[in-house]
Design a protein around this motif. Structure first.
Motif, PDB file in Angstrom:
ATOM      1  N   TYR A 188       5.712   0.013  -2.984  1.00 27.02           N
ATOM      2  CA  TYR A 188       4.574   0.272  -3.857  1.00 27.02           C
ATOM      3  C   TYR A 188       4.083   1.724  -3.774  1.00 27.02           C
ATOM      4  N   CYS A 226      -0.150   2.417  -4.591  1.00 26.03           N
ATOM      5  CA  CYS A 226      -0.804   1.196  -5.022  1.00 26.03           C
ATOM      6  C   CYS A 226      -0.552   0.130  -3.972  1.00 26.03           C
ATOM      7  N   ALA A 253      -4.320  -0.020  -7.999  1.00 27.22           N
ATOM      8  CA  ALA A 253      -4.030   1.407  -7.891  1.00 27.22           C
ATOM      9  C   ALA A 253      -4.909   2.029  -6.812  1.00 27.22           C
ATOM     10  N   MET A 288       3.296   2.719 -12.583  1.00 21.06           N
ATOM     11  CA  MET A 288       2.588   1.748 -11.753  1.00 21.06           C
ATOM     12  C   MET A 288       2.582   0.374 -12.419  1.00 21.06           C
TER      13      MET A 288
END
Length: 263
Positions: free
Chosen positions: A57, A75, A114, A136
């Motif tokens: 991530y 994130c 986020a 994202m």
């Protein structure tokens, strides 16, 4: 490279799962992307665990031809079962800590949050902000997460430090989109404003630390406007303390898996 917008076909998304050196790149980039005081939120200590526990991530966009890292982002998947309007007032600080604790407790995550996007000065003005948010969103889809939430830090709010955030977020441009550029990026990609989170980041320090972080002298107690801060900081000389409590804005991209096979 010129300052022209970069075509998506010239970009590649990479994550720390395959590029562990992104942790050091991100650390270096933070030093040129944020005001010094922003690097001293106590909760940011969890960034080491982000790369250790959840490297898939933590990501970057690179240029296909040069291999240059143009921007980086972070994130964290979390478990959040309540309605979006119940997202907490502690925003960013809550999100990073909850993400790590959810991982350690092996809780099933159901949305992505986020944490930051950093685009260094020499890469700005080339359309990368939209590409980073889209990246994202794609990371959320790849991990079968239908919602991306973001405690957005409005990047022009520092020009209006005395304006309440609730008032600032209601400002629109001529197209009816948010006045603030970062909020506008999210809105153009389909995000909805959920609410202001008034205590998204809390950064405490001694008077000496704040003087070091800002290059200012604080000889008496009071509220001070400092460059890069969205609201004034509060200094209490009698307690040898300063505190910055930053408001952000919860925004959400929903239904990311709509029309896709989720298996």
């Amino acid at each position: 490279m010129t300052k022209d917008n970069i075509k998506p076909t010239n970009l590649t998304i990479v994550t720390a799962a395959h590029r562990p050196e992104l942790e050091q790149i991100q650390t270096d980039m933070a030093g040129i992307s944020w005001p010094e005081f922003m690097l001293h939120d106590p909760v940011s200590r969890y960034f080491t665990e982000l790369f250790e526990y959840l490297p898939q991530y933590q990501y970057a966009i690179t240029h296909n031809e040069s291999g240059e890292v143009l921007a980086v982002g972070n994130c964290v998947p979390i478990h959040f079962a309540d309605a979006l309007d119940e997202l907490p007032d502690t925003g960013w600080d809550w999100a990073i800590e909850k993400g790590i604790k959810d991982f350690e407790a092996n809780r099933a995550h159901n949305c992505l949050c986020a944490l930051q996007i950093m685009i260094p000065p020499d890469s700005r003005g080339r359309g990368l902000s939209s590409h980073m948010v889209l990246a994202m969103m794609e990371i959320a889809r790849q991990n079968r997460l239908d919602t991306l939430i973001a405690p957005v830090r409005p990047n022009r709010k520092a020009e209006f430090p005395e304006t309440p955030m609730e008032e600032y977020v209601r400002r629109l441009d001529d197209d009816g989109l948010p006045f603030d550029p970062w909020m506008r990026v999210h809105a153009r990609l389909g995000a909805q404003v959920i609410k202001v989170c008034e205590q998204s980041m809390t950064i405490p320090g001694t008077v000496g630390e704040w003087e070091s972080w800002t290059g200012r002298r604080f000889k008496k107690s009071g509220r001070y406007v400092i460059p890069g801060a969205l609201v004034p900081i509060e200094v209490i000389c009698e307690d040898d303390s300063g505190r910055y409590i930053e408001p952000n804005v919860w925004m959400a991209h929903s239904n990311l898996l709509e029309g896709r096979q989720t298996g």
